[in-house]
Design a protein around this motif. Sequence first.
Motif, PDB file in Angstrom:
ATOM      1  N   GLU A 142      -3.294  -3.371   3.494  1.00 23.87           N
ATOM      2  CA  GLU A 142      -4.135  -2.532   2.632  1.00 23.87           C
ATOM      3  C   GLU A 142      -3.675  -2.691   1.191  1.00 23.87           C
ATOM      4  N   ILE A 143      -4.655  -2.769   0.302  1.00 23.14           N
ATOM      5  CA  ILE A 143      -4.352  -2.737  -1.134  1.00 23.14           C
ATOM      6  C   ILE A 143      -5.027  -1.483  -1.656  1.00 23.14           C
ATOM      7  N   SER A 144      -4.233  -0.545  -2.093  1.00 25.33           N
ATOM      8  CA  SER A 144      -4.807   0.715  -2.535  1.00 25.33           C
ATOM      9  C   SER A 144      -3.800   1.444  -3.406  1.00 25.33           C
ATOM     10  N   LYS A 145      -4.259   2.559  -4.000  1.00 22.02           N
ATOM     11  CA  LYS A 145      -3.348   3.247  -4.902  1.00 22.02           C
ATOM     12  C   LYS A 145      -2.391   4.189  -4.160  1.00 22.02           C
ATOM     13  N   SER A 180      -5.983   8.692   1.875  1.00 25.57           N
ATOM     14  CA  SER A 180      -5.106   8.946   0.721  1.00 25.57           C
ATOM     15  C   SER A 180      -4.370  10.270   0.856  1.00 25.57           C
ATOM     16  N   MET A 215      -8.199   0.583   5.609  1.00 23.13           N
ATOM     17  CA  MET A 215      -8.363   1.581   4.551  1.00 23.13           C
ATOM     18  C   MET A 215      -7.868   2.897   5.135  1.00 23.13           C
ATOM     19  N   THR A 216      -6.679   3.300   4.734  1.00 20.40           N
ATOM     20  CA  THR A 216      -6.121   4.522   5.308  1.00 20.40           C
ATOM     21  C   THR A 216      -6.383   5.703   4.377  1.00 20.40           C
TER      22      THR A 216
END
Lengths: 687, 374
Positions: A473-476, A413, A410-411
Amino acid sequence: MKISYAILKEYCAVALEPKKLADLLTRHGVKVESMESQGDQTVFEFEITANRPDCLSFIGIAREVALMTRVKANLNPKSRIPNPKAKSTPFIHIKSTDLCPMYIGRIIRNVKVGLSPDWLRNHLESLGFRSINNIVDITNWVLMETGQPLHAFDYDKLIGNQIIVRTAVKDEKITAIDGKAYQLTPDMLVIADAQKPVALAGIMGGKETEVTESTKNILLESAYFNPVCIRRTSRRLALSSDSSYRFERLVDPKGVETASQRAAELILELAKGDLIGYQALDYLSAKGGSASGGKYKDRKVSLRTERINRILGITIPLPEIKRILTGLGIKILSAQRSTLNALRLQVPSFRPDLNIEVDIIEELARIYGYDKIPVRPPCIELKVSQSDKIYDVIRTTRKHLVESGYNEAMTNSFWDKGLVSPSEVDHLVGLSAPDGTTDRYIRSNLAKGLLDVFNLNENYLHSEAKKTIRIFEISKTYQPAQKERYSLGIMDNAGFYSAKGALEGLFNVLGLKDRILFSVQNSAETATANSVVTPAGIQNIVGINLDNTPIGYIGNIMLDETTIGITELDFEALINAAELSRQYQPFIRLPAVTRDIAVVIPESVTWHQIETVSRQALAPSAQDIPIEKIEFFDIYRGKQVKEGHKSIAFSLTFRHPTLTLASGTVDGVVKNVIDALTKDLKATLRT
Amino acid sequence: MSLQEIESELSQLKSGALDKLAEIKAGTKEALESLRQFEHKYLSRSGLIRQFTQKISGVEPHEKPKLGQLINQLKESVTESFNRKMEELKTAVGPKEIAVLFDATIPGEKKHRGRYHPLYRTFFQIIDTFKRLGFDCAYGPEIETPYYNFEALNVPADHPSCDSFDTFYVAESSRNLLLRSHTSPVQVRTMEKIKPPVRIIVPGKVFRPDTPAPSRFPMFHQVEGLMVDTDITFANLKGVLDIFCKEIFGKDTQTRFRPSFFPFTEPSAEVDISCIFCHGKGTTDSGENCYADREQSRPAGCGTNCPVCRGEGWIEILGCGMVHPNVFKRVKYDTEKYTGFAFGMGVERVAMLKYGINDIRLFTENHLSFLTQF
């Protein structure tokens, strides 16, 4: 907000021990943040929510304590003092009645400024105030007692002996009591004399007109200021005070006069002097009101007892309702009007938070006790949950990647300004700092953050021989024009092929295997233009297409002499396209025949060409000797292979739907493959 | 070749074989290996005895059964001697000769599996708990408008109550766009789309301008919940959250609802759970709960304040309340007909409590020594 147990006792007959009292108050909405022992004294510090300005005073706290512990309270400051008989000439002028709808001034002559008596000093010091002199101490004391901020000016230093409440003029400045100079703007409200500002209205007095040892005559200010104006000015000047804190939260319009009286009375008692002037301007409650229509009227609210149950799920007995309402200072105007069992209530002026029925219900619940409301899960109609593809695909993907050896990351934003190159800025969404400049961005891709994770761990694992750093990572990610979407990023220090394998596995799991194309022709530009922003420095970049639409890329990047595989995809496209359901396919139970082939070919030949030529060579015989799969398994470059060439090994698997193929039967077709590779791709069989 | 010749060859073979067997001395190092070689030479499919069977075709037809019989006898006799020798070797072999030790203490082969991030682990645990209770997930944008982030939620502009919703604004958008400071905008977006009953949770990322510190980070996660129907009460809210806290923190967990204030709920509450570290005792050692006193004034003999709940015995875990009628009015729900509750929690906080993580910044650092612990 602080109060000591000793002070509290002066306003109500509390007897409960401090620890239990703190617990009780907390459970009933007046949260005790901490308790401090000062000798034999206990000082409570409260965390008062923004809707409860009434609790920013001793009287307000005492009202709550008296109601909760069922003891008597004395909530009215003592006696009243008579105003001077002779009408003084007007000395207060309000230019901005919107921002200051009420101002009361009292002039007291011949005061003896000096030390406060012990009780006042001790009480104030126990609350963290520094004792200044009797006049200032009294204004602070009454502020704490009533919640109404007050200010005393050195009357003789007010030029023209008058008060003008107005907005600041451009380029005006004031030095406040804190000794700092503040630059004012025309939307800030000030208290001025005939020439210049003498106080930041509602926030802090000016240094020049403060009450000192040499002060003889004072002007006592008690006012009601527009909360938004005070708040904006306070924020802009980064200057907050006990006064501004209360004005922002709305003071009691009816308390402006009583607090002024109370302070004047204490001044006459402790500093002597004569009250010689009094003027009250009230645009809030007087007829005519203020131009903004912010006229104060007593608020009336109806309460249907039936509604209490609808909201809380509990019935509160009527006598208890009445006890609570009365204790809160709410007047019951008429009971049981009409058939609705409605109570007509008048809300006290010190409770700006009580406006509608449910506000009253909250008060009832709060005092009656949230603890008394039962724990009762709802009885609801059974219904089928909606299908949730975002959830399903994210879960499936995480599971696949974790099982394939990748750690979930989780990096951040945010990207700091310093880490963004000028060429990137155009593709980024900037965020404004309080001063209006852009000081940081929200990320346009995940790859950059994932590569930082590599660096961090690479340094840490440096000495370890077998280090695998595989993360995803899956993120916006965000792009200008309000574009945001889920991305999937994978970083793999085993390189391109390892990352590619993870992706191929994923496409399989998501049922997209046949709709995905890794397209060599579709290079960096396409990937960037149509789908995913690529960080600089990526080599061997290959576009990834879903149904012929670019959705991302995969490539290598060199970091610290390690070739790292990096890939990023438009995950929203995968969510939409994913097909997680499965269909059974009948399979052949007869044994297969497999042959391994290794060929030496020129560097320029791709695996894709080898596979294509092999398939073509096998096509004519496919009827009798059907090919089931062609699988790559090794590539070798080195001493045993001549320069400019590479050795590629792969296997051919044949299987017939109805016959058992004998080992020898495939010899011919395998030879066809080798011949075709030799002829078309200049291959030689490696032995 | 005549039968007699074959017979004599057979008997030579037999005596040779038996001699060979006799030469193998039990207890020697090479014994087992020699015996295996013997087995290969005489008794295997390509062994000497088997080769004789091919010779059957070369004799007179009437002699075939006889020869077959002889070969079988030979085979049986050699096999029997072989077996005897094998037995002899097995029993006679000294400890030195145990060729291979099956060492079960060697670690198994490493399987390279990755790990789920502890934050997302917790995130999905929370989501799944509510899904099991029949809540659907709802999603919304992270770049929001002030309307959904504040106005529609009854958060007044320029009032101290919006202090707790400090917000990032998107540059050059004339403050028309912001990064949502909570997941609550999705409540409104959902209610605009569907009629009651509503039963949703909103998992997602939110942003608030904080300087990174052990307990705060400008980006974090929330799970928001909303339930609206004709007969939803505060008692129901307590019911749902009590179930939730017991599912996440253990079935002995106690919940405490404390009055609080949020602009979008009325009545509002904060929910505390009994401290999961000191089990609500407030102290770590034996001794009285001494939360009334700060460190300096603790009476002798009193235990150390629990570092997690600071001696309170309770930990604040989420905020909730009954949906404010002003919020319903915005989405044109009949405030007389419908009631509802909403709640929201910070996922980082839940994860930190569950795993005993003391610094929120560990989540975004992604150190493998951290990630691989979960």
